[in-house]
Motif scaffolding. Structure first.
Motif, mmCIF file in Angstrom:
data_model
loop_
_atom_site.group_PDB
_atom_site.id
_atom_site.type_symbol
_atom_site.label_atom_id
_atom_site.label_comp_id
_atom_site.label_asym_id
_atom_site.label_seq_id
_atom_site.Cartn_x
_atom_site.Cartn_y
_atom_site.Cartn_z
ATOM 1 N N PHE A 143 -5.775 -4.010 -17.911
ATOM 2 C CA PHE A 143 -5.151 -4.922 -18.863
ATOM 3 C C PHE A 143 -5.808 -4.784 -20.234
ATOM 4 N N ALA A 144 -7.133 -4.731 -20.246
ATOM 5 C CA ALA A 144 -7.847 -4.605 -21.521
ATOM 6 C C ALA A 144 -7.490 -3.298 -22.221
ATOM 7 N N LEU A 145 -7.421 -2.210 -21.472
ATOM 8 C CA LEU A 145 -7.026 -0.934 -22.071
ATOM 9 C C LEU A 145 -5.566 -0.945 -22.498
ATOM 10 N N GLY A 146 -4.712 -1.520 -21.646
ATOM 11 C CA GLY A 146 -3.292 -1.575 -21.965
ATOM 12 C C GLY A 146 -2.976 -2.457 -23.152
ATOM 13 N N LEU B 8 3.263 -6.886 -22.822
ATOM 14 C CA LEU B 8 4.027 -6.262 -21.736
ATOM 15 C C LEU B 8 3.349 -4.980 -21.265
ATOM 16 N N TRP B 9 2.879 -4.142 -22.201
ATOM 17 C CA TRP B 9 2.131 -2.934 -21.840
ATOM 18 C C TRP B 9 0.894 -3.309 -21.012
ATOM 19 N N ALA B 10 0.158 -4.313 -21.475
ATOM 20 C CA ALA B 10 -1.082 -4.705 -20.806
ATOM 21 C C ALA B 10 -0.825 -5.241 -19.404
ATOM 22 N N CYS B 11 0.189 -6.075 -19.256
ATOM 23 C CA CYS B 11 0.510 -6.626 -17.935
ATOM 24 C C CYS B 11 0.945 -5.526 -16.969
ATOM 25 N N ALA B 12 1.744 -4.589 -17.461
ATOM 26 C CA ALA B 12 2.183 -3.479 -16.606
ATOM 27 C C ALA B 12 0.988 -2.630 -16.176
ATOM 28 N N ALA C 142 -2.714 -0.949 -11.948
ATOM 29 C CA ALA C 142 -4.086 -0.637 -11.541
ATOM 30 C C ALA C 142 -4.527 -1.498 -10.360
ATOM 31 N N ALA C 143 -4.162 -2.764 -10.375
ATOM 32 C CA ALA C 143 -4.525 -3.639 -9.254
ATOM 33 C C ALA C 143 -3.825 -3.192 -7.970
ATOM 34 N N ALA C 144 -2.565 -2.790 -8.087
ATOM 35 C CA ALA C 144 -1.827 -2.328 -6.901
ATOM 36 C C ALA C 144 -2.423 -1.034 -6.356
ATOM 37 N N VAL C 145 -2.783 -0.128 -7.252
ATOM 38 C CA VAL C 145 -3.393 1.129 -6.802
ATOM 39 C C VAL C 145 -4.753 0.861 -6.159
ATOM 40 N N ALA C 146 -5.542 0.008 -6.755
ATOM 41 C CA ALA C 146 -6.851 -0.320 -6.179
ATOM 42 C C ALA C 146 -6.709 -1.038 -4.843
ATOM 43 N N TRP C 147 -5.688 -1.863 -4.716
ATOM 44 C CA TRP C 147 -5.468 -2.606 -3.474
ATOM 45 C C TRP C 147 -5.106 -1.670 -2.326
ATOM 46 N N THR C 148 -4.279 -0.662 -2.613
ATOM 47 C CA THR C 148 -3.807 0.240 -1.557
ATOM 48 C C THR C 148 -4.681 1.469 -1.387
#
Length: 105
Positions: A14-17, A56-60, A65-71
């Motif tokens: 989010f911070a980078l986005g 919107l960029w940051a939320c996406a 990233a959270a979904a990738v880290a979760w899976t």
């Protein structure tokens, strides 16, 4: 622990986005409150705001990233390293936007 790691990855992304679309001048949504129009542009002019597009960029980025880290099945990184990275990126965002704000004074 898995939830915490996914959340920290999400905060980092989010911070980078939030920072990168403005600094790299990536196309984003811009809202002109006077004309009441929304456009997709890299350069805003007048009173147009690109805040909504940057958000919107940051939320996406954070959600991806959270979904990738979760899976992910990779070995887990230490929480202290992830926390330090997330806080460093947030501090970088704050410093960047404060420098832009204070430069106008």
């Amino acid at each position: 622990m898995r939830e915490l790691r996914a959340a920290l990855w999400g905060v980092s992304a989010f911070a980078l986005g939030y920072l990168l679309p403005g600094t790299l001048r990536l196309p984003t949504l811009a809202y002109d409150p006077i004309a009441r129009t929304i456009g997709f542009t890299a350069q805003v002019s007048g009173v147009a705001m690109r805040y909504y597009g940057d958000l919107l960029w940051a939320c996406a980025a954070g959600l991806c990233a959270a979904a990738v880290a979760w899976t992910s099945r990779r070995p887990a990184r230490p929480v202290s390293v992830l926390t330090g990275a997330a806080l460093s990126l947030v501090a970088l965002d704050v410093a960047f936007y404060l420098s832009r704000l204070l430069a106008q004074v």
